[in-house]
Scaffold this motif. Structure first.
Motif, mmCIF file in Angstrom:
data_model
loop_
_atom_site.group_PDB
_atom_site.id
_atom_site.type_symbol
_atom_site.label_atom_id
_atom_site.label_comp_id
_atom_site.label_asym_id
_atom_site.label_seq_id
_atom_site.Cartn_x
_atom_site.Cartn_y
_atom_site.Cartn_z
ATOM 1 N N SER A 276 -2.487 -1.020 4.609
ATOM 2 C CA SER A 276 -2.278 -0.405 5.924
ATOM 3 C C SER A 276 -2.297 -1.458 7.014
ATOM 4 O O SER A 276 -1.452 -1.453 7.917
ATOM 5 C CB SER A 276 -3.364 0.618 6.222
ATOM 6 N N SER A 277 -3.262 -2.375 6.947
ATOM 7 C CA SER A 277 -3.342 -3.351 8.026
ATOM 8 C C SER A 277 -2.161 -4.310 7.971
ATOM 9 O O SER A 277 -1.664 -4.743 9.005
ATOM 10 C CB SER A 277 -4.672 -4.088 7.993
ATOM 11 N N THR B 77 -0.398 -8.625 0.089
ATOM 12 C CA THR B 77 -1.201 -7.488 0.519
ATOM 13 C C THR B 77 -0.805 -6.244 -0.273
ATOM 14 O O THR B 77 -1.097 -5.132 0.135
ATOM 15 C CB THR B 77 -1.040 -7.236 2.025
ATOM 16 N N GLY C 118 -6.759 -0.226 2.441
ATOM 17 C CA GLY C 118 -7.045 -0.808 3.755
ATOM 18 C C GLY C 118 -6.178 -2.021 4.040
ATOM 19 O O GLY C 118 -5.613 -2.161 5.124
ATOM 20 N N ILE C 119 -6.051 -2.898 3.045
ATOM 21 C CA ILE C 119 -5.254 -4.113 3.258
ATOM 22 C C ILE C 119 -3.775 -3.780 3.409
ATOM 23 O O ILE C 119 -3.085 -4.327 4.267
ATOM 24 C CB ILE C 119 -5.489 -5.113 2.096
ATOM 25 N N ILE D 224 -12.065 -5.756 6.612
ATOM 26 C CA ILE D 224 -11.689 -4.375 6.297
ATOM 27 C C ILE D 224 -12.138 -4.017 4.891
ATOM 28 O O ILE D 224 -12.612 -2.904 4.640
ATOM 29 C CB ILE D 224 -10.158 -4.173 6.468
ATOM 30 N N THR D 225 -12.033 -4.977 3.975
ATOM 31 C CA THR D 225 -12.458 -4.706 2.600
ATOM 32 C C THR D 225 -13.940 -4.345 2.561
ATOM 33 O O THR D 225 -14.349 -3.373 1.920
ATOM 34 C CB THR D 225 -12.217 -5.948 1.716
ATOM 35 N N GLY E 28 -7.678 0.947 8.296
ATOM 36 C CA GLY E 28 -6.815 -0.225 8.133
ATOM 37 C C GLY E 28 -5.755 -0.301 9.207
ATOM 38 O O GLY E 28 -5.257 -1.376 9.542
ATOM 39 N N ASN F 249 -14.588 -0.995 4.158
ATOM 40 C CA ASN F 249 -14.116 0.084 3.292
ATOM 41 C C ASN F 249 -15.006 0.290 2.076
ATOM 42 O O ASN F 249 -15.140 1.417 1.596
ATOM 43 C CB ASN F 249 -12.677 -0.208 2.830
ATOM 44 N N ALA G 97 -7.663 -8.095 8.738
ATOM 45 C CA ALA G 97 -6.947 -7.597 7.574
ATOM 46 C C ALA G 97 -7.606 -7.999 6.265
ATOM 47 O O ALA G 97 -7.399 -7.370 5.245
ATOM 48 C CB ALA G 97 -5.520 -8.100 7.595
#
Lengths: 450, 450
Positions: B334-335, A266, B331-332, B428-429, B406, B432, B424
């Motif tokens: 953060s998640s 990630t 985003g990835i 989210i991708t 995220g 975003n 995740a």
């Protein structure tokens, strides 16, 4: 007693510390398991935690210190004198003591070791400090029960009585010769069920799986898992018994590995947790963001060659997110499946051609489905046959190529000895973005003969 | 003996099977551990594997069957008669036998159970089949050693002798009352070191951690890990001892969970492995690809509103991949960090405001660094101050918003009881991508007053 740690209890503890009420703390905590007290300490500040730990019996305190998270413990121990630390280490298994010593600077470490008054423990610790942390020698503890092959059961029980204080749990009794070479093991069943004057050599089993001290921790994990062992003896190259590794240490290694792979996938480059500092978290995330940024700027530069085309046919630009997102998704899926295969031990002899064929079949099927759907929607949505063809043909090619890249990159990295999980995240996504754009604009340029 | 399985050895085994040379197989395999024989079987075809298994002693065969991967075992057992399966189950721990029975259809299962001639084992199996597979009752085995609190050490040793055949390893001896209610445990040390006429009630420890049969498997994992247990007794709601769960089963659960989260995060919706069929792998990947595709088409639709703007200023389109890729990466990341926190038990009382503040600080720092870099490069590269400002301001906003999304999406899903790892990956991708484009074109529209 297993207890539920409530918000109220934490507040009561804080108040008790504030008014120096030792009775409340001792009374409530005497019933609790060390692991539960550790949970309480996580909610207190450092001074409060130190106050509690000083009150508790040193046996409990040493277990709590052994339990604490690495980062928290390092900060916490800065509040302790070397004498205090030495007193706790005296009561710990040698492997846990060494883990703590490895967190200190050299000067402090020397100071603490000099203060450990149990001489045998100090020797064990000095011995263990010689090993790399991520090999079998670095994981093992010196505490174990061993008996000589020429003894009788009576002597074994005597020996267990003598060693009982040191050894937390008896997993196995190891059998050695006069030179300490590991010969086998004596099961608890055999010990319990044999007469006192039976000879060890008549009841022991030669069937013992051991591991050499220089082996990598990953090998330790895979051997213990494969043979379902709850403890494994560690030997040197001559076969002499040096120590043992227990399953709880191996579970910790497994979890670290899983965590690390997940973070690499990630796009996080250091092992961080939410409670690390803002700078540390930020620093761990910047490298991949910069790689992604460079990829994005390269993409901009590349698309710059087609700026005139875009001006003439702006609809071309609308499908850029579709192309890049699909390439990214397919690439990550493919690498996820191959990384799983690489990390399991199931496949030892790979049949490369057969796997490649299967990979291509899966990619073909998905590529056909996705591009047929996109062709239909684009045509309905724009009524432009040529554009719909460009988009769906490009998408088809992107799915095929991203599947190949997503599979072959981790395999290549694995062959080169790099953790393939590195490739699964932003790296593959970035590469696929560029690849996808090149295919898309290439096909558009050809089909429109712009 | 630990052996290295070589390509040559596999070929020798295949040739031996072809010429029906039982001697070679028996001789070479009699020295091997069941786990190593399992590795050999993975390389043979189904008929060859059956040939080998039929030759081996049933005790070894039952261990191999217990070891085999779920998918492979299901296919393999189709070649066995119910009698053959029953003979192997007779020799297995009850929990492993139940795992195998759960893989069969109901009719076959009933048939096999009726053929198990060890009556106690059959009863244990019928009892275990009543539990859900993913709760403590579904993980436990019935084989354990229990002694009555009123017995003497002599009787305990007698009991262990009686039960020794059934119980693979002695982890702990459990102490119960006349109604089978769990009261505590008797350590191996206490048993070995006490005189034969000592009473259990004088030497046992009340300190035993147990778990109720209806608890979820995740609770079993976290309790065993927290208290570092190698086995845990399972009780019913009245405290009666029902069975025990050992650490090897828990490691399997941990690995399944890690695998599942990783697959969800990488957009694979079913538990697949590389050796599954083309259709199964393809099917597991299609849902997320379709979500990504819908996202891409929505993005195209949205960008369509700005088609005139793009025609006037095609340079605007060049930075679309940069914007979407950065949003996705942030985003990835953060998640990933928040999912790690949610899955660990370290934080029990969350301080939401404080965490949000920290999250914003990290996002701010990264947003500043990335947008400053992009501003510099874009300006050097295009010599266009306004465009550089649009791109870097949009990028700044994208990093901030993608960090928030995220982090908050997994937290929200977790509160709703959904596995946060779902969020995740591609979800989210995709979100975003859309968000990033909206910000980018919104800011461009405003700044250029197009």
């Amino acid at each position: 007693m297993q207890v539920e740690i409530t918000r109220e209890y934490i507040e009561q503890v804080e108040e008790a510390i504030a008014r120096d009420d030792k009775g409340f703390i001792l009374e409530t905590m005497s019933e609790m398991y060390p692991a539960d007290i550790t949970t309480v300490l996580y909610e207190l500040d450092t001074n409060e935690s130190k106050y509690v730990l000083d009150l508790l019996p040193p046996e409990i305190g040493s277990q709590i210190l052994g339990d604490l998270d690495y980062d928290i413990r390092t900060d916490f121990l800065a509040y302790f004198t070397s004498e205090e630390i030495a007193r706790y280490l005296n009561l710990m298994d040698s492997d846990d003591a060494v883990d703590i010593l490895n967190e200190m600077n050299v000067q402090r470490r020397e100071e603490v070791i000099a203060l450990i008054d149990n001489e045998e423990k100090a020797d064990d610790i000095l011995d263990l400090l010689r090993y790399e942390e991520d090999c079998a020698g670095g994981l093992m503890a010196k505490e174990l029960i061993k008996v000589n092959i020429n003894w009788r059961v009576r002597q074994c029980i005597e020996e267990i009585r003598r060693q009982a204080e040191d050894v937390e749990r008896i997993y196995t009794v190891y059998v050695v010769d006069n030179r300490d070479v590991l010969l086998g093991r004596l099961s608890i069943k055999a010990l319990l069920l044999s007469k006192d004057d039976k000879l060890v050599k008549d009841i022991y089993s030669e069937d013992v799986i051991s591991i050499e001290s220089f082996r990598d921790e990953n090998e330790v994990v895979s051997v213990m898992q494969k043979y379902d062992l709850e403890a494994i003896p560690v030997v040197n190259i001559q076969g002499k018994l040096l120590g043992r590794i227990t399953i709880d240490d191996v579970i910790d290694v497994m979890q670290e590995q899983a965590e690390l792979s997940r973070q690499l996938m990630t796009g996080i480059s250091e092992n961080v947790e939410e409670d690390d500092s803002v700078f540390r978290i930020s620093r761990s995330r910047i490298p991949w963001l910069v790689i992604g940024m460079v990829g994005g700027l390269l993409a901009a530069h590349f698309m710059g060659f087609f700026e005139a085309d875009i001006a003439m046919l702006p609809a071309l630009a609308l499908f850029v997110p579709l192309i890049t997102a699909t390439g990214g998704n397919v690439g990550i899926q493919s690498s996820s499946i191959i990384i799983q295969t690489l990390s399991s031990n199931a496949v030892i002899f790979e049949n490369f051609a057969q796997r490649l064929f299967k990979l291509i079949m899966v990619a073909l099927l998905n590529a056909l489905i996705i591009s047929a759907l996109v062709f239909t929607f684009t045509y309905l949505f724009r009524q432009d046959l040529k554009l719909s063809m460009v988009v769906s043909v490009a998408l088809f090619s992107v799915v095929m190529l991203a599947s190949l890249m997503g599979t072959l990159t981790p395999m290549l990295l694995d062959k080169l000895g790099v953790n393939p999980a590195v490739a699964a995240g932003p790296f593959i996504t970035t590469a696929n973005d560029l690849l996808g754009l090149a295919i898309y604009f290439g096909i558009a340029h050809m089909l429109y003969e712009l």
